[in-house]
Design a protein around this motif. Structure first.
Motif, PDB file in Angstrom:
ATOM      1  N   GLU A 294       4.384  15.355  -3.181  1.00  0.00           N
ATOM      2  CA  GLU A 294       5.478  15.216  -2.213  1.00  0.00           C
ATOM      3  C   GLU A 294       5.332  13.903  -1.445  1.00  0.00           C
ATOM      4  N   MET A 295       6.458  13.322  -1.051  1.00  0.00           N
ATOM      5  CA  MET A 295       6.415  12.111  -0.236  1.00  0.00           C
ATOM      6  C   MET A 295       5.838  12.441   1.143  1.00  0.00           C
ATOM      7  N   PRO A 296       5.011  11.538   1.691  1.00  0.00           N
ATOM      8  CA  PRO A 296       4.460  11.795   3.021  1.00  0.00           C
ATOM      9  C   PRO A 296       5.532  11.682   4.092  1.00  0.00           C
ATOM     10  N   SER A 297       5.269  12.300   5.227  1.00  0.00           N
ATOM     11  CA  SER A 297       6.141  12.162   6.389  1.00  0.00           C
ATOM     12  C   SER A 297       5.843  10.815   7.031  1.00  0.00           C
ATOM     13  N   LEU A 298       6.852   9.941   7.112  1.00  0.00           N
ATOM     14  CA  LEU A 298       6.625   8.566   7.536  1.00  0.00           C
ATOM     15  C   LEU A 298       7.042   8.356   8.977  1.00  0.00           C
ATOM     16  N   LYS A 299       6.175   7.705   9.734  1.00  0.00           N
ATOM     17  CA  LYS A 299       6.461   7.369  11.129  1.00  0.00           C
ATOM     18  C   LYS A 299       6.767   5.881  11.234  1.00  0.00           C
ATOM     19  N   ASP A 300       7.219   5.487  12.424  1.00  0.00           N
ATOM     20  CA  ASP A 300       7.529   4.084  12.655  1.00  0.00           C
ATOM     21  C   ASP A 300       6.240   3.292  12.853  1.00  0.00           C
ATOM     22  N   ASP A 301       6.448   2.011  13.104  1.00  0.00           N
ATOM     23  CA  ASP A 301       5.315   1.105  13.210  1.00  0.00           C
ATOM     24  C   ASP A 301       4.457   1.435  14.427  1.00  0.00           C
ATOM     25  N   PRO A 302       3.130   1.131  14.349  1.00  0.00           N
ATOM     26  CA  PRO A 302       2.200   1.543  15.395  1.00  0.00           C
ATOM     27  C   PRO A 302       2.376   0.818  16.726  1.00  0.00           C
ATOM     28  N   ASN A 303       3.413  -0.032  16.837  1.00  0.00           N
ATOM     29  CA  ASN A 303       3.690  -0.675  18.122  1.00  0.00           C
ATOM     30  C   ASN A 303       4.524   0.239  19.025  1.00  0.00           C
ATOM     31  N   SER A 304       5.008   1.351  18.455  1.00  0.00           N
ATOM     32  CA  SER A 304       5.831   2.261  19.244  1.00  0.00           C
ATOM     33  C   SER A 304       4.976   2.929  20.322  1.00  0.00           C
ATOM     34  N   SER A 305       5.644   3.502  21.332  1.00  0.00           N
ATOM     35  CA  SER A 305       4.930   4.065  22.477  1.00  0.00           C
ATOM     36  C   SER A 305       4.179   5.350  22.125  1.00  0.00           C
ATOM     37  N   SER A 306       4.689   6.123  21.172  1.00  0.00           N
ATOM     38  CA  SER A 306       4.020   7.378  20.817  1.00  0.00           C
ATOM     39  C   SER A 306       2.752   7.091  20.012  1.00  0.00           C
ATOM     40  N   VAL A 307       1.755   7.952  20.181  1.00  0.00           N
ATOM     41  CA  VAL A 307       0.490   7.772  19.481  1.00  0.00           C
ATOM     42  C   VAL A 307       0.385   8.803  18.367  1.00  0.00           C
ATOM     43  N   ASN A 308       0.362   8.337  17.149  1.00  0.00           N
ATOM     44  CA  ASN A 308       0.154   9.188  15.981  1.00  0.00           C
ATOM     45  C   ASN A 308      -1.079   8.670  15.247  1.00  0.00           C
ATOM     46  N   ASP A 309      -1.375   9.242  14.092  1.00  0.00           N
ATOM     47  CA  ASP A 309      -2.508   8.707  13.332  1.00  0.00           C
ATOM     48  C   ASP A 309      -2.100   8.280  11.919  1.00  0.00           C
ATOM     49  N   PHE A 310      -0.793   8.311  11.612  1.00  0.00           N
ATOM     50  CA  PHE A 310      -0.326   7.904  10.285  1.00  0.00           C
ATOM     51  C   PHE A 310       0.989   7.137  10.444  1.00  0.00           C
ATOM     52  N   TYR A 311       1.027   5.900   9.931  1.00  0.00           N
ATOM     53  CA  TYR A 311       2.218   5.057  10.088  1.00  0.00           C
ATOM     54  C   TYR A 311       2.575   4.391   8.768  1.00  0.00           C
ATOM     55  N   PHE A 312       3.845   4.069   8.660  1.00  0.00           N
ATOM     56  CA  PHE A 312       4.336   3.313   7.500  1.00  0.00           C
ATOM     57  C   PHE A 312       5.189   2.159   8.008  1.00  0.00           C
ATOM     58  N   ILE A 313       4.848   0.934   7.597  1.00  0.00           N
ATOM     59  CA  ILE A 313       5.632  -0.253   7.965  1.00  0.00           C
ATOM     60  C   ILE A 313       6.270  -0.789   6.691  1.00  0.00           C
ATOM     61  N   GLU A 314       7.579  -0.789   6.658  1.00  0.00           N
ATOM     62  CA  GLU A 314       8.280  -1.194   5.441  1.00  0.00           C
ATOM     63  C   GLU A 314       8.421  -2.712   5.384  1.00  0.00           C
ATOM     64  N   GLU A 315       7.976  -3.280   4.273  1.00  0.00           N
ATOM     65  CA  GLU A 315       8.114  -4.715   4.028  1.00  0.00           C
ATOM     66  C   GLU A 315       8.039  -4.972   2.525  1.00  0.00           C
ATOM     67  N   GLU A 316       9.066  -5.598   2.002  1.00  0.00           N
ATOM     68  CA  GLU A 316       9.141  -5.830   0.556  1.00  0.00           C
ATOM     69  C   GLU A 316       8.480  -7.127   0.139  1.00  0.00           C
ATOM     70  N   ASP A 317       8.517  -8.140   1.000  1.00  0.00           N
ATOM     71  CA  ASP A 317       7.981  -9.462   0.674  1.00  0.00           C
ATOM     72  C   ASP A 317       6.454  -9.444   0.832  1.00  0.00           C
ATOM     73  N   PRO A 318       5.702  -9.692  -0.251  1.00  0.00           N
ATOM     74  CA  PRO A 318       4.234  -9.644  -0.161  1.00  0.00           C
ATOM     75  C   PRO A 318       3.654 -10.618   0.860  1.00  0.00           C
ATOM     76  N   GLU A 319       4.247 -11.826   0.971  1.00  0.00           N
ATOM     77  CA  GLU A 319       3.733 -12.799   1.938  1.00  0.00           C
ATOM     78  C   GLU A 319       3.911 -12.296   3.370  1.00  0.00           C
ATOM     79  N   LYS A 320       5.043 -11.690   3.637  1.00  0.00           N
ATOM     80  CA  LYS A 320       5.281 -11.140   4.972  1.00  0.00           C
ATOM     81  C   LYS A 320       4.381  -9.930   5.219  1.00  0.00           C
ATOM     82  N   ALA A 321       4.163  -9.139   4.163  1.00  0.00           N
ATOM     83  CA  ALA A 321       3.256  -7.987   4.291  1.00  0.00           C
ATOM     84  C   ALA A 321       1.847  -8.466   4.638  1.00  0.00           C
ATOM     85  N   LEU A 322       1.435  -9.565   4.022  1.00  0.00           N
ATOM     86  CA  LEU A 322       0.120 -10.139   4.315  1.00  0.00           C
ATOM     87  C   LEU A 322       0.004 -10.515   5.790  1.00  0.00           C
TER      88      LEU A 322
END
Length: 742
Positions: free
Chosen positions: A519-547
């Motif tokens: 099953e696909m994991p439950s995805l949260k927003d980027d870790p800069n958000s105010s809420s504190v979780n322990d699992f995040y997903f940041i979407e970025e398609e460009d490898p250079e930008k991901a780096l």
């Protein structure tokens, strides 16, 4: 360019000869031998820049060089070496520079100055023939004098071997290993059979040995070449986890690699079987058809005897007393201050009544709690209990979680001897370990050879519990031991799959189980958000930008928000070595950002190791008690003694410069190398450029390495590919089949 310089290099002849003394080494790569030198040449008003392949250059060394003048667009006029001869310096000043360059172990600039101030131009004669005179120098005792003399003689002999090897394309870093292994016989051994390099010297593979052999005139169809090529092919396939290879697959692979006919390959395989270099055995494939397996003898022996020894555990009466579950389960719950769920209670009952069992399950399913309960019950009844794990980190975690001493399997089995010669295990069937109960954690990481030695050392009548997560990646070494034990049906297997309340609050645990279930994991927003979780997903398609995102996460965002140390607590894990977000590029970028100190450096094997660097051991070194995947920090680089000191989990470890090919930078490591380890925070790039490596068990293993934080950076498409792809590459093993037949 001065008049003298232009006059010296003018004319129609492009090939020139110059002789000069090395004044400064601008760059020197021990692996390739490529160097950039500043050389004092008579008749030139300024130092000349010399470039080319030079074996272990030293300041003060005199070079007689043939080559050509080239104009570098950035660095100007250079002399490019085609061939050269090396001479020790004759002037007192040159001798002092030469000795103080770090070339001779035990002699640094200050010692060199003292030696030359007393012996002057006779210094080399003293080092050759009268080393006892070194005792006249303040600070040099008998031991140090003997060490300097030995290092001097070895260096003189070694440089001759290096020059020979460099003429066949072996860099000075590996040439040093060759010399240490064969000594003064190096040239003779390699002239007789250069293919020995591929077997004897770590880091020099068949392809390099084949290139050398070809340069020496060995035929493509030479039996020595084909034999070495077949063994190389089989060894490479075992690195993919196989214990054996079907003969047709081996023949086809070797034929392609060697570019010779399958008939020649088949003849060599037959001869190698007659000579007991290989073992062939008929078996039934998954479709029930007859096929022929080809084994390296060590793997065949380990598999056959592992099956026998595993079943032998069940053939002896259990040493322990029966424990009534109705009494001990309530008692241990009270002692530990916990309440077992139904699945845990049933698992505990099985553990108390079984001499051999497997406990498997994902994170948060209560494996550790179950082990704690078993230890509590058995120790209360006087059991001698031993805990072990394949790696130092896993053993340390096990000890912290249970409060009971845990050792690496190698240490428990008292491994001794040289890593180069294979060493030996002092604990075996004649001298077994002393326990009534053995609990082995992270059992999915145990390869076939280690499993064989472990089983030999288990005493008669002892109980054994293997604990691990069978859904993780299998062992780095050959075999699929935990899965084979489960598939054999030889013992009870407890599959823990229920997530308990506290673990259930962690999205790392929840998402790991979702991924493992396809099953696909439950995805949260980027870790800069105010809420504190322990699992995040940041979407970025460009490898250079991901780096760039990963760099900012590791160096700034995660430390600021979660308080983690960017080097000690945060680990980047990636599926591949190559590519924009592979280990090579990530290590280069992260190292530049995270290690900004200007401590001592050493260049070896194409890498620069610097004080403060985060490094990882990439092979088991039992002499040093460090293992594949161990991570540490470079504390000190000693140029005088050619030593690097690394702080590892088990303490400080010393490496000679010649051993630095065992270390790589570890700001980013492959998911495969992270097995058995846990990190406070994990950052994982997951991009479609990793397509070939996107597998469910790889992603699952990476995510379960994170204890407090996991951040994925990449695309949902790549994530979906990994989650859906549960087709793990089959490993050729027959352990389960052999166990069933016992």
């Amino acid at each position: 360019m001065s008049y003298k310089e232009s006059k010296f290099i003018s004319g129609d002849q492009q090939f020139k000869e110059i002789t000069g003394q090395i004044e400064r080494i601008t760059y020197s790569d021990a692996e390739s031998g490529y160097a950039v030198l500043r050389v004092e040449v008579k008749g030139f008003p300024d130092l000349v820049t010399v470039v080319g392949i030079i074996a272990s250059p030293a300041v003060g060394e005199v070079l007689s060089m043939k080559g050509s003048w080239v104009e570098h667009p950035k660095f100007g006029l250079q002399f490019k070496i085609a061939e050269y001869r090396s001479f020790a310096p004759s002037s007192v000043q040159g001798i002092e520079k030469y000795l103080g360059s770090g070339l001779i172990k035990g002699i640094g600039p200050s010692i060199a100055e003292k030696i030359v101030s007393i012996f002057g131009s006779d210094t080399f004669k003293i080092l050759d023939s009268n080393p006892e005179k070194l005792l006249d120098i303040e600070g040099i005792g008998e031991k140090k004098a003997a060490g300097i003399h030995k290092a001097w003689l070895e260096q003189r002999e070694m440089r001759g071997v290096m020059l020979f090897l460099q003429s066949y394309g072996i860099g000075t870093g590996y040439a040093l290993r060759v010399f240490k292994y064969y000594g003064s016989s190096s040239v003779q051994v390699l002239q007789e059979n250069p293919y020995r390099l591929a077997v004897d010297i770590f880091g020099i593979g068949f392809m390099t040995a084949d290139k050398i052999a070809s340069s020496m005139g060995f035929s493509k169809e030479s039996p020595l070449r084909i034999r070495a090529g077949v063994l190389h092919t089989l060894n490479e396939l075992t690195r993919d986890g196989h214990i054996f290879v079907p003969v047709e697959e081996l023949t086809a692979s070797a034929s392609e690699i060697l570019s010779v006919s399958s008939e020649l390959i088949g003849k060599v395989i037959e001869d190698a079987t007659l000579n007991q270099e290989l073992i062939m055995e008929w078996y039934k494939d998954i479709e029930g058809k007859d096929d022929c397996a080809v084994y390296l003898p060590a793997f065949h022996y380990a598999e056959v005897h592992s099956a026998k020894n595993l079943c032998n555990i069940l053939s002896f009466p259990f040493n322990g007393q029966y424990a009534n579950p109705d009494i001990v389960v309530p008692w241990v719950q009270q002692e530990l201050g916990i309440s077992f769920a139904y699945q845990q209670t049933e698992a505990l009952k099985i553990a108390l009544s079984s001499q051999l069992m497997v406990i498997t399950g994902g994170p948060g399913t209560g494996k550790t709690t179950l082990i704690q309960a078993i230890i509590k019950i058995r120790s209360s009844r006087g059991f001698k209990i031993m805990l072990a794990a394949p790696t130092g980190r896993a053993a340390k975690r096990m000890a912290e979680a249970t409060g009971h001493e845990a050792k690496t399997i190698h240490r428990m089995l008292e491994y001794t001897g040289s890593s180069a010669s294979g060493g030996d295990f002092m604990r075996n069937e004649v001298n077994p370990i002393d326990c009534d109960l053995l609990v082995v954690d992270e059992a999915s990481m145990i390869d076939q050879i280690l499993f064989h030695h472990l089983l030999k050392a288990i005493p008669k009548g002892a109980a054994v519990i293997f604990v691990g997560d069978v859904d993780q990646l299998p062992s780095v070494g050959p075999g699929n031991v935990l899965k084979d034990i489960i598939d054999s049906g030889v013992c009870p297997v407890v599959h823990l799959n229920e997530i308990y309340r506290q673990s259930g609050e962690s999205m790392i645990v929840v998402n790991a189980h979702r991924i493992n279930n396809g099953e696909m994991p439950s995805l949260k927003d980027d870790p800069n958000s105010s809420s504190v979780n322990d699992f995040y997903f940041i979407e970025e398609e460009d490898p250079e930008k991901a780096l760039e995102i990963i760099k900012v996460l590791v160096t700034v965002k995660i430390p600021q928000k979660f308080g983690f140390d960017p080097v000690k607590d945060i680990q980047v894990l990636t599926p591949m070595h190559r590519g924009t977000v592979g280990t090579t590029r990530l290590n280069s970028e992260l190292r530049e950002s995270l290690n900004i100190c200007h401590g001592s450096k050493v260049q070896r094997m194409g890498r620069t190791i610097q004080e403060g660097d985060k490094v990882m051991q990439i092979r088991n070194n039992y002499d040093k008690d460090v293992y594949n995947g161990d991570i540490g920090t470079v504390l000190k680089i000693d140029g005088e003694d050619n030593k690097v000191i690394v702080e590892m989990d088990n303490g400080r470890v010393s490496y000679d410069f010649a051993e630095l090919d065992e270390l790589v930078h570890a700001y980013a490591v492959s998911i495969h190398k992270s097995q058995g380890s846990e990190y406070s925070a994990v950052v994982i790039p997951i991009m479609t450029q990793h397509y070939m490596m996107l597998q469910r068990n790889l992603l699952y293993t990476g995510i379960t390495r994170g204890k407090k934080l996991v951040v994925l950076v990449g695309t949902k498409k790549a994530l979906a590919i990994a989650v859906k792809n549960d087709k793990t590459r089959k490993r050729y093993t027959r352990l389960a089949e052999r166990i069933k037949k016992q």
